[in-house]
Enzyme design. Structure first.
Site, PDB file in Angstrom:
ATOM      1  CD  GLU A  87      28.564  26.555  28.898  1.00  0.00           C
ATOM      2  OE1 GLU A  87      28.721  25.332  28.693  1.00  0.00           O
ATOM      3  OE2 GLU A  87      27.998  27.015  29.895  1.00  0.00           O
ATOM      4  CG  HIS A 126      33.092  29.278  39.241  1.00  0.00           C
ATOM      5  ND1 HIS A 126      33.642  28.016  39.328  1.00  0.00           N
ATOM      6  CD2 HIS A 126      31.809  29.091  38.821  1.00  0.00           C
ATOM      7  CE1 HIS A 126      32.734  27.108  38.995  1.00  0.00           C
ATOM      8  NE2 HIS A 126      31.610  27.738  38.683  1.00  0.00           N
TER       9      HIS A 126
END
Lengths: 660, 449
Positions: A395, A464
């Site tokens: 990322e 999440h």
């Protein structure tokens, strides 16, 4: 090597040396307001590398970047004026020693954050690859950067995508004051390249000809599509880490003296006389010219005006562009155009990718797979692997790359899948992407779209389900978009893909399949324009994303009870449309903000504070916030259910507020 | 240390005062007790004395003659030699006593709450004596003791709840609207949480005020004077804070009329006692035996006056509206002295020359509509007193003697309104009965005159 080329190298090294020594004097006299990291002793490296770069080859640099800027062609007076904090400085007084920008000559910026330049250079390489421009990007970084994750992620990405990039490691043996011999398991950097499958070299960084020769080859290889090269230049800085700092707590005088004797300029000068038959008079003439140049530069810097304080907050965002009109589109109700949120954003992305060949998407599984949430379904077949780029789980790496790509003329879309993963790249977003337009005085544009799913539901658990948009909204330079329906999502995404600012586009997972009418026509929704979802007169409710739907679901019942709710969806958290909220509160006198994330320093707090500031006398009751519980998101359904506001709680909060 | 000079409260209901003039100059040394400035209160102008010593420092932004200030506003400082006064602007315009801020749930520490639960005291019924009304352990102990029925002397402790319905809070929006519409929100009962006055309350009040006014251009709009507003406020508060009950009776006024006629026929009397004067004197005598009727409800006790504290107010109709001057120690003066005083007070009241002090300290009030032929009415208690006596007309009426024979007799109509919180119906009736009997059996005795 022809004499002209040799003398050019000599000139550049001398410009660096004399400028640095003058800056060191100026620092001691208090003419420099902040830090001053000199490049003394390392001149051969940037000189040798940049000799092979044109102004179209972007250079990304580090905190010790004066030499890189000067080698790339920056006039010393622009550099000195910047350190003097003047309006004529290369960054218009916004940067100082560690933030030197001159995109006009391909000097894409120096950075106070170690490692970022490696990823940005990958972005420069990616732009070159996408636009087939033939340019080569270069990153200069110290030995301190090679033990940072950015080095690993950057070299790996450059390798797998064969990016035209030069990674120039200036191993001066100390990361500030920590010896490289201590920090690294092996003493050399160049050989690490083998582990990434790219060529690696270890050269004498004090030998400008040696550096130049290796760089020449690497640049040629990159231009020919041969990918990246890592070049370790072993060197030594003979001045302290920063001017004014003590130097002998971590190294000895003897060691410094020894390296001063290996001065790259003295060494090269001797060779010019002996090996290349250049006469003393020629060199003395150059030396005298450069002394005058530096003296003139200093007086230019000193006599330059300081920046106008009223311009301190200019260029945080790109100038506003005109919009595609979308008035009256809401009126059309073609039943075939009732589509989902995801379909709407897909439509926006697909249309913009068709219109703009510089748009590319990066993310895990967004290529052939078409995205975990079908965000890019079918686009790979249309546009191929360069524009639909599947990424390793890096990322920080690919976000840093996206920043560099935006700086060099392309428009990256980073698809995070889950917005929780953004946090691994947060430094690249906050320190680099968001600040770049400002730091470059608006000379760089940063059209980066960062999208991902937020929101609690379906036992996604704590990694999440995070939203964090309030945190992003605290960052000047970012746009933060949180749509609640398909119509808005399409218009906002269109705008995001056309504006020149970095945009966080956060999509609530629980409403991705919600449908509404979405016109086929092209339309944009400007940021900072709230939607009045439902008009009412008794109480104003402000909500985003899923909370808009929950709030809406109780309005009819409340209407029957005699409570008329005005529901406002700001749609963007930054910029925040406080004026629509204030107008509504002026009408109703009551304000409830419903927000899914926890309350502290959040979206609701900000609105409450702004309304109290500007609308105090409109309030007929205290402002109420109904927010999520201050806890990580639990997994088990009964636990999950109680940490977010429910429709019942919203209705009760409205009823209570009306009784206040 | 600098001592603040603040706008004092002159009289219990004063909210703001008009600054008249400084009586000292900036820089003067002021001794304790020196007259410092003049302030116009509810009606009268008073000289305010210094309560501290020091050099007077008047800020540039200090009060100007004729300016109106809320009670508690800091208008200057007394400082020591060489000391500079604090920044004036930093002080809030209004310093409200903590007791005014006791809305919302009672504030008490967890240990105090635990004690309250243990001894069975309802916190919401306890008046906190700590900082900002915080309930302390001793407040719980005091409340518990009083629940057990302990009392002593003439001070009867009661449990005082937040019985004050009058609003001390209003939403910003309501305040703004009130200011636009000219509604005094402090007079309203708020419908919001904790009695908060909301926009709807102000709107309703405004609509009520507007109701009945003639359309523009036909009738007349009379601006509400400060005096009128004050009267309204006092009456409203009386209605809100007391539980008024009115009882009526007729008494034989034959002797009363006879005695007054005797006074009229006497020579050398400057002030002939009015019917009201005579009855005022009788009321004082009867109150000695029925002192609860003159009791004053306070936060934690009903306070009864001593015999020399039976100060009785008289409602006076003036051009400016109702005023209630007070005759001091009615039991300790003769009827003739009383008559002289009452005449003087009425004249001063009507001339607008009465002082605030002359209207304070009453324990009972008498109001008289007899001159207009009114029989019975329902007088409004002059809060914080506990009762008011209304005098009606004296009329000759048919009266049945014990043998059934009907004779004409002069009868006086009496109306007594009392606060049922302080006195119950029977004791109030006994008071009125005793008074009626005293009037009926009136004799002209030497000591009475």
């Amino acid at each position: 090597m022809p004499h002209q080329e040799l003398l050019s190298l000599f000139r550049t090294m001398l410009i660096i040396r004399h400028t640095e020594e003058e800056l060191a004097r100026c620092h001691q006299r208090g003419l420099i307001f902040g830090a001053c990291h000199t490049y003394v002793g390392q001149e051969a490296i940037s000189t040798g590398v940049c000799a092979h770069l044109t102004k179209d080859d972007p250079v990304f640099s580090t905190h010790r970047g004066h030499g890189h800027a000067l080698s790339k062609g920056m006039h010393p007076r622009e550099l000195m004026a910047e350190l003097f904090g003047r309006a004529t400085g290369c960054s218009r007084g916004r940067g100082g020693s560690m933030h030197l920008f001159s995109p006009e000559i391909g000097m894409m910026g120096t950075s106070g954050i170690v490692g970022a330049c490696i990823l940005q250079a990958c972005g420069g390489g990616y732009s070159s690859k996408l636009m087939k421009s033939g340019s080569v990007a270069a990153a200069f970084f110290g030995d301190g950067a090679v033990n940072n994750g950015a080095f690993h992620e950057g070299l790996n990405m450059a390798s797998i995508w064969k990016l035209p990039v030069l990674f120039i490691c200036e191993n001066n043996q100390f990361a500030t004051e920590v010896p490289f011999s201590y920090s690294s398991g092996i003493p050399d950097v160049g050989r690490r390249a083998a582990n990434y499958g790219i060529p690696g070299f270890e050269v004498d960084g004090n030998d400008v000809i040696a550096v130049s020769e290796v760089a020449r080859e690497a640049v040629a290889r990159a231009r020919a599509g041969g990918g990246a090269t890592l070049i370790e230049c072993k060197t030594y800085r003979t001045r302290p880490h920063a001017e004014g700092m003590g130097d002998f707590s971590y190294r000895t005088r003897e060691q410094v003296e020894e390296w001063k004797r290996k001065c790259p300029i003295t060494f090269f000068r001797a060779r010019l006389l002996k090996e290349f038959g250049i006469n003393e008079i020629t060199l003395e003439k150059i030396e005298s010219e450069i002394q005058s140049l530096v003296a003139e530069s200093r007086s230019f810097a000193e006599s330059s005006p300081l920046p106008d304080p009223s311009t301190a907050a200019m260029n945080v965002y790109a100038p506003r562009k005109s919009l595609t009109s979308h008035t009256s589109l809401m009126e059309q109700k073609d039943p075939l155009r009732i589509i989902t949120f995801t379909q709407a954003t897909h439509e926006a992305l697909a249309e913009e990718m068709a219109a703009n060949p510089n748009i590319f998407v990066m993310g895990e599984g967004i290529g052939v797979r078409g995205g975990n949430f079908k965000t890019t379904a079918g686009l790979y077949d249309l546009y191929g692997p360069v524009r639909l780029c599947d990424t390793p789980i890096s990322e920080r790496g690919f976000v840093g790359l996206a920043g560099g790509a935006a700086m060099t003329g392309t428009r990256p879309v980073v698809d995070f899948m889950f917005a929780d993963f953004i946090l691994d790249s947060i430094g690249e977003i906050i320190n680099q992407i968001a600040k770049m337009q400002y730091m470059s005085s608006g000379r760089l544009k940063m059209p980066v779209l960062l999208r991902g799913c937020i929101g609690i539901g379906h036992s996604a658990a704590t990694h999440h389900s995070g939203s964090y948009y309030a945190m992003y909204a605290q960052v000047p330079g970012l746009r933060v978009v949180v749509p609640s329906n398909a119509y808005d999502a399409k218009g906002l995404m269109k705008h995001a893909l056309r504006c020149d600012d970095p945009v966080m586009f956060l999509e609530h997972r629980e409403i991705l399949t919600n449908k509404c009418h979405v016109p086929a026509e092209d339309y944009e929704i400007e940021f900072g324009r709230a939607a009045i979802v439902r008009a009412g007169k008794d109480v104003t409710v402000v909500a985003l994303a899923r909370m808009v739907h929950l709030a809406m679901s109780v309005c009819e019942q409340l209407e029957k009870e005699g409570v008329s709710v005005e529901l406002i969806d700001p749609r963007t958290v930054s910029p925040l449309d406080t004026s629509t909220i204030l107008k509504s509160v002026a009408k109703t006198g009551r304000l409830l903000i419903v927000d899914e994330p926890p309350a502290p320093c959040g979206f609701a707090s900000e609105i409450a504070a702004q309304v109290v500031d500007a609308g105090f006398n409109d309030l007929d009751a205290p402002i109420r916030r109904l927010t999520g519980v201050f806890t990580p998101t639990p997994y088990s359904p009964p636990l999950e259910a109680v940490v977010v506001p429910s429709a019942v709680e919203i209705a009760d909060a409205i009823r209570a507020l009306v009784k206040e | 240390m600098a001592q603040e000079i603040i706008i004092p409260r002159l009289g219990w209901s004063m909210e703001e005062g008009t600054f008249v003039a400084w009586l000292k100059n900036d820089g003067d040394f002021v001794k304790r007790g020196d007259p410092l400035f003049e302030l116009e209160g509810e009606k009268a102008t008073q000289e305010i004395e210094a309560v501290d010593e020091g050099i007077l420092r008047i800020p540039l932004t200090g009060p100007k003659p004729g300016s109106i200030h809320k009670v508690g506003t800091i208008i200057g400082y007394l400082v020591g030699a060489g000391e500079s006064p604090p920044e004036f602007a930093n002080h809030s315009q209004q310093v409200k006593p903590a007791v005014l801020n006791t809305s919302g749930p009672p504030v008490a520490s967890p240990s105090v709450r635990q004690l309250a639960r243990k001894v069975g005291v309802d916190l919401s019924q306890v008046k906190g004596t700590g900082s900002r009304g915080r309930i302390l352990q001793e407040d719980i102990e005091y409340a518990k003791a009083n629940l057990s029925g302990e009392c002593s002397g003439t001070v009867i402790p009661v449990l005082s709840g937040s019985d004050n319905q009058r609003s001390f809070i209003a939403s910003p929006r309501a305040r703004r609207l009130a200011s636009i519409l000219g509604v005094d929100w402090k007079l309203l009962i708020g419908s919001g949480a904790g009695g908060r006055v909301r926009e709807c309350d102000v709107k309703a009040a405004s609509a009520t005020l507007a109701h009945g006014t003639t359309p523009a251009g036909v009738g007349q709009r009379i601006p509400i004077s400060k005096r009128r507003r004050l009267i309204a406020q006092r009456l409203l508060i009386s209605r809100q804070q007391t539980v008024p009950v009115t009882i009526n009776t007729r008494v034989d006024a034959t002797n009363l009329v006879n005695i007054r006629n005797k006074f009229k026929s006497m020579n050398g009397i400057n002030s002939i006692p009015s019917f009201q004067d005579i009855i005022t004197k009788l009321v004082a005598e009867v109150l000695k035996e029925h002192s609860m009727v003159a009791g004053r409800w306070e936060e934690d006790a009903i306070v009864l006056p001593a015999h020399n504290e039976l100060h009785i107010g008289m409602a006076v109709d003036t051009e400016d509206g109702l005023m209630v001057p007070v005759i001091r120690n009615v039991a300790g003066i003769t009827l003739r002295e009383l008559a002289v005083q009452s005449k003087s007070l009425v004249q001063q009241a009507r001339a607008g020359k009465i002082t605030a002090a002359q209207m304070q300290g009453g324990v009972f009030t008498i109001t008289n509509l007899g001159a207009f032929g009114i029989d019975f009415f329902t007088p409004v208690i002059n809060f914080p007193e506990a009762a008011i006596l209304g005098l009606g007309a004296i009329k000759s009426e048919p009266f049945f003697l014990d043998d059934g024979l009907m004779v004409p007799r002069l009868q006086l109509a009496l109306s007594l309104t009392f606060d049922h919180r302080v006195i119950d119906g029977a004791p109030a009736a006994r008071f009125l009965q005793s008074l009626g009997s005293a009037i009926a059996n009136l004799e002209l005795k030497e000591n009475f005159c």
